[in-house]
Enzyme design. Structure first.
Site, short mmCIF file in Angstrom:
data_model
loop_
_atom_site.label_atom_id
_atom_site.label_comp_id
_atom_site.label_asym_id
_atom_site.label_seq_id
_atom_site.Cartn_x
_atom_site.Cartn_y
_atom_site.Cartn_z
N LYS A 9 0.84 -1.19 0.00
CA LYS A 9 0.00 0.00 0.00
C LYS A 9 0.89 1.26 0.00
O LYS A 9 2.12 1.17 0.14
CB LYS A 9 -0.96 -0.07 1.20
CG LYS A 9 -1.90 -1.29 1.07
CD LYS A 9 -3.10 -1.25 2.00
CE LYS A 9 -2.84 -1.86 3.33
NZ LYS A 9 -4.08 -2.08 4.13
N TYR A 49 -12.25 -2.07 -1.27
CA TYR A 49 -12.65 -2.10 0.13
C TYR A 49 -14.17 -2.04 0.32
O TYR A 49 -14.66 -1.60 1.36
CB TYR A 49 -11.97 -0.95 0.89
CG TYR A 49 -10.54 -1.26 1.29
CD1 TYR A 49 -10.22 -2.45 1.95
CD2 TYR A 49 -9.51 -0.36 1.05
CE1 TYR A 49 -8.92 -2.74 2.33
CE2 TYR A 49 -8.19 -0.65 1.44
CZ TYR A 49 -7.92 -1.84 2.08
OH TYR A 49 -6.62 -2.12 2.48
N ASN A 112 -0.86 -0.01 7.44
CA ASN A 112 -0.28 -1.30 7.82
C ASN A 112 0.40 -2.01 6.64
O ASN A 112 0.50 -3.23 6.61
CB ASN A 112 -1.33 -2.18 8.50
CG ASN A 112 -2.51 -2.47 7.61
OD1 ASN A 112 -2.50 -2.12 6.42
ND2 ASN A 112 -3.52 -3.12 8.15
P1 DAT Z 1 -6.75 -6.78 6.93
O1 DAT Z 1 -6.06 -5.76 6.04
O2 DAT Z 1 -5.84 -7.29 8.01
O3 DAT Z 1 -7.43 -7.87 6.15
P2 DAT Z 1 -9.42 -5.69 7.37
O4 DAT Z 1 -9.81 -6.35 6.09
O5 DAT Z 1 -10.23 -5.97 8.57
O6 DAT Z 1 -7.89 -6.00 7.73
O7 DAT Z 1 -9.43 -4.12 7.16
C1 DAT Z 1 -8.97 -3.55 5.95
C2 DAT Z 1 -8.09 -2.37 6.28
O8 DAT Z 1 -8.86 -1.37 6.93
C3 DAT Z 1 -6.96 -2.70 7.23
O9 DAT Z 1 -5.83 -3.18 6.54
C4 DAT Z 1 -6.71 -1.38 7.88
C5 DAT Z 1 -8.07 -0.73 7.92
N1 DAT Z 1 -8.73 -0.89 9.21
C6 DAT Z 1 -9.29 -2.04 9.70
N2 DAT Z 1 -9.80 -1.82 10.91
C7 DAT Z 1 -9.56 -0.53 11.20
C8 DAT Z 1 -9.84 0.32 12.32
N3 DAT Z 1 -10.48 -0.14 13.40
N4 DAT Z 1 -9.43 1.62 12.27
C9 DAT Z 1 -8.79 2.09 11.18
N5 DAT Z 1 -8.49 1.35 10.09
C10 DAT Z 1 -8.88 0.08 10.11
#
Ligand code: DAT
Ligand code: MG
Length: 148
Positions: A9, A49, A112
Site C-alpha cells: 500500500k 474495500y 499497515n
Molecule cells: P486486513 O487488512 O488485516 O485484512 P481488514 O480487512 O479488517 O484488515 O481491514 C482492511 C483495512 O482497513 C486494514 O488493513 C486497515 C483498515 N482498518 C481495519 N480496521 C480498522 C480500524 N479499526 N481503524 C482504522 N483502520 C482500520
C-alpha cells in the site's frame, strides 16, 4: 495451486519497503505471477474495500489507498492465501508479532503496509479487480520440486 492478491500500500512504497516486503514472499517460496505499480483512483479503492463500506474508518481508508502508488502483485503456491496472511501478521501493527511484515515495520492500524486476500474466493475476485488476465504469467519454477 492457490493464488492471492498482495498489495504494498502507499505507505510501504513511500517508506521504501517495496524490496524488503517482496523478499518476504519470495523467500517463503511463493511464486510471483504478476506485478505492477498502480495509482488507485476512488473507484478502484472503493471496489477493493467495498466490504468495509459504512464502517467509521471507511472514508479515511479510501483516502489512504488513493494517496499514492500501490504495488499490486499476485503470488501463488501451496496455501498461498493463508501463507501470505501469516507472513503479513494481524491488522494492527502494534499487535502483530515480530517476524511478520506488519509486526516488524508497522505501528498503525490503517497504515499497515500490505493487503492480502483473506480467502480463495476473495483472492480470485481481487485479482480480477487489479489485473487483466493477460498481465499474469504462468511458468514453472525450476526449484518447484524442492519447495512443494
Ligand atoms: P486486513 O487488512 O488485516 O485484512 P481488514 O480487512 O479488517 O484488515 O481491514 C482492511 C483495512 O482497513 C486494514 O488493513 C486497515 C483498515 N482498518 C481495519 N480496521 C480498522 C480500524 N479499526 N481503524 C482504522 N483502520 C482500520
Ligand atoms: Mg482484509
Amino acid at each position: 495451486m492457490e493464488r492471492t492478491l498482495i498489495l504494498i500500500k502507499p505507505d510501504g512504497v513511500q517508506r521504501r519497503l517495496v524490496g524488503t516486503i517482496i523478499q518476504r514472499f519470495e523467500q517463503k517460496g511463493l511464486r510471483l505471477a504478476g506485478l505492477k505499480m498502480v495509482q488507485a483512483d476512488r473507484d478502484l479503492a472503493a471496489r477493493h474495500y467495498a466490504v468495509h463500506q459504512g464502517k467509521p474508518f471507511y472514508e479515511s481508508l479510501l483516502k489512504f489507498l488513493e494517496s499514492g502508488p500501490t504495488v499490486a502483485m499476485v503470488w501463488e503456491g501451496r496455501e498461498a492465501v493463508a501463507v501470505a496472511r501469516n507472513l503479513m501478521g494481524g491488522t494492527d501493527g502494534a499487535k502483530a508479532p515480530p517476524g511478520t511484515i506488519r509486526g516488524d515495520f508497522g505501528l498503525s492500524v490503517q497504515n499497515n503496509l500490505v493487503h492480502g486476500s483473506d480467502s480463495r474466493e476473495n483472492a480470485e475476485q481481487e485479482i480480477a479487480l487489479w489485473f487483466h488476465e493477460n498481465e499474469l504469467v504462468a511458468y514453472e519454477s525450476s526449484d518447484n520440486a524442492w519447495i512443494g
